[in-house]
Design a protein around this motif. Structure first.
Motif, short mmCIF file in Angstrom:
data_model
loop_
_atom_site.label_atom_id
_atom_site.label_comp_id
_atom_site.label_asym_id
_atom_site.label_seq_id
_atom_site.Cartn_x
_atom_site.Cartn_y
_atom_site.Cartn_z
N ALA A 211 0.39 -2.72 7.00
CA ALA A 211 0.71 -1.39 6.47
C ALA A 211 1.77 -0.67 7.29
CB ALA A 211 -0.55 -0.54 6.41
N THR B 159 5.18 0.73 8.59
CA THR B 159 6.37 1.09 7.82
C THR B 159 7.66 0.54 8.41
OG1 THR B 159 6.70 3.17 9.00
CG2 THR B 159 5.24 3.22 7.07
N PRO C 284 0.82 -1.23 0.00
CA PRO C 284 0.00 0.00 0.00
C PRO C 284 0.84 1.26 0.00
CG PRO C 284 0.05 -0.98 2.20
CD PRO C 284 0.73 -1.96 1.29
N ASP C 285 0.40 2.25 -0.76
CA ASP C 285 0.97 3.60 -0.71
C ASP C 285 2.47 3.62 -0.93
OD1 ASP C 285 -1.54 4.69 -0.14
OD2 ASP C 285 -1.29 4.34 2.00
N TYR C 286 2.98 2.85 -1.89
CA TYR C 286 4.42 2.89 -2.14
C TYR C 286 4.86 4.32 -2.46
CZ TYR C 286 9.01 2.54 -4.14
OH TYR C 286 10.35 2.75 -4.38
N ARG D 250 4.97 6.84 -0.34
CA ARG D 250 4.33 7.87 0.49
C ARG D 250 5.37 8.73 1.20
NH1 ARG D 250 1.48 6.49 6.21
NH2 ARG D 250 1.11 8.62 6.93
#
Length: 477
Positions: A263, A265, A163-165, A167
């Motif tokens: 998700a 990090t 998800p959201d690479y 960001r």
């Protein structure tokens, strides 16, 4: 002092200031990206470690127990940070004719000496990439089926599977994608190597067997593996230079998300220092010419002057390097050392106050996202405050030293008299010239006195009438 003012830190992930709340107050965990040891660190590289050291000192001063890991990259970092080109370590070994292991050992020792010269405290653990190859392969095996694909050149991570690479990097644009060299068969420009297979005609000194062929790990993999091994996941803070914010750290995050199946990090805070720049542009080894800390020392500049120059700016601001800025920091450091020496020499005296108000100002400054520039102003005013007895000012100085790392409590003016490597005169000859000059002045032969001063100036020596030190080297930057 207890924890004092709540610590506020800038989180690059959210682009906002946030109150620091540790995952475990009994063990704050920090990971810092370390050097690739194929060459000497340039002074721009070293700004990152002044910043990280400041963060560590502030955490410890605010009484957080700290576990701090810095990695040493001795394999896998390619000549392009964007995961293309040759391995920097292999290229350095070929260029020098030395073994890659000798190259790594030499530049690792040089880097650690740089940190010692800058009064940067060592981490809890140094983590060496080549000591963790088995763990990197195991990490790759765990994520390969869902997140990777294999090409002839190696195993690649598909960034669309998390998800959201990107960001952390912010907006994805053509400029950023332009930094990423094309590799035949990659599904997306941002996909990156987990494992690089050795080519049929490639002669590597460092390579290992893996499920994806004989080769070496990708650069990004080591930090995910070693941070989790030594700090767990998630941990508190991950630091690095702002250049890591664009590619290296987003790739770490992608790996971390793939590994945990979530998700997260990997770190709650991602913190980055800004560039040290020259008028010609950002410092880089690619130009072939770059300043090292030893360059400054050889010019006659004490390394703590560079540390002070860094502390005079906020870590998130670009800092311009110039000879003028560095020498101004050296002058400021000399004045601080003289002031502290004078306080030590003064007789005991009653005090109209303590240094607690200045300790509070120090706390407020560094709690505001490590604002060392404000802390230095408070230090100047503390040392000049005649209402406070010298002993009390020196006691408060200990807190500033603990946070700023300038070592002023023990630093002497003589320590700052660093002989330039190219000096053509020695201390004995200087003493003889100064003795002759004193005789000339006593005889009121001022023409001869001035001539001797000029001779010493030509030799790189500055005569300082009225200064107890008498003379100093003139830096030769």
């Amino acid at each position: 002092m207890a924890h004092g003012t709540p610590l506020t830190l800038y989180n690059s992930l959210t682009r906002s200031l946030e109150t620091f709340v540790p995952i475990d107050p009994a063990n704050v965990r920090v990971y810092s990206c370390g050097p690739t040891v194929y060459n000497y660190a340039h002074i721009g590289n070293l700004r990152a470690y002044v910043f990280t050291d400041t963060l560590s000192r502030v955490l410890r001063w605010k009484r957080y127990p700290l576990t701090h890991i810095i990695n040493i990259t001795d394999v896998g970092h390619l000549t392009s940070d964007a995961d293309a080109g040759d391995d920097k370590m292999e290229a350095a070994a070929r260029g020098s004719g030395k073994s890659i292991w000798d190259i790594a050992a030499h530049y690792t020792a040089a880097f650690k000496q740089n940190l010692a010269d800058l009064n940067i405290e060592p981490p809890t653990r140094w983590a060496l990439a080549t000591d963790h190859i088995a763990e990197m392969i195991a990490f790759g095996e765990r994520i390969a089926a869902k997140h990777c694909y294999q090409l002839e050149s190696g195993l690649y991570f598909d960034v669309s599977t998390v998800p959201d690479y990107g960001r952390l990097a912010g907006a994805q644009d053509d400029v950023r994608e332009g930094r990423i060299n094309a590799v035949a068969g990659k599904r997306h420009p941002q996909d990156f190597a987990i494992w690089r297979a050795s080519g049929a005609h490639e002669n590597r000194q460092m390579e290992w067997d893996s499920p994806w062929g004989r080769g070496a790990p990708g650069w990004h993999l080591e930090c995910s593996v070693m941070s989790e091994k030594y700090l767990g996941s998630p941990f508190d803070i991950h630091t690095g230079g702002i250049d890591h914010r664009e590619i290296h750290h987003p790739n770490e995050i992608a790996q971390n998300q793939a590994h945990c199946g979530c998700a997260d990090t990997g770190a709650n805070w991602w913190m980055h220092n800004n560039f040290l720049v020259e008028r010609a542009g950002k410092m880089s080894k690619s130009s072939g010419e770059f300043r090292t800390l030893q360059t400054l020392i050889d010019a006659g500049v004490h390394p703590l002057a560079y540390r002070l120059m860094c502390l005079q700016a906020h870590y998130r601001s670009e800092l311009e390097f110039s000879e003028e800025n560095l020498l101004a920091a050296l002058t400021r450091l000399k004045r601080l050392a003289i002031t502290v020496a004078q306080l030590r020499d003064r007789p005991p005296a009653p005090s109209a106050g303590s240094g607690d108000a200045y300790r509070e100002r120090l706390d407020l400054a560094v709690a505001d996202d490590l604002n060392t520039a404000k802390a230095l102003v408070a230090l100047d005013e503390l040392l000049a405050d005649k209402r406070i007895a010298p002993a009390d000012r020196l006691a408060a100085l200990g807190d500033f030293d603990a946070v700023l790392g300038l070592g002023l409590a023990t630093l002497t003016r003589e320590d700052l008299r660093v002989r330039p490597a190219g000096a053509a005169i020695d201390a004995t000859a200087i003493a003889a010239h100064l003795s002759e000059r004193r005789e000339a002045r006593a005889a009121e032969d001022f023409a001869r006195s001035d001539a001797i001063r000029d001779e010493l100036a030509a030799a790189g020596v500055e005569v300082m009438d009225g200064d107890p030190l008498g003379w100093d080297w003139r830096p030769q930057l």
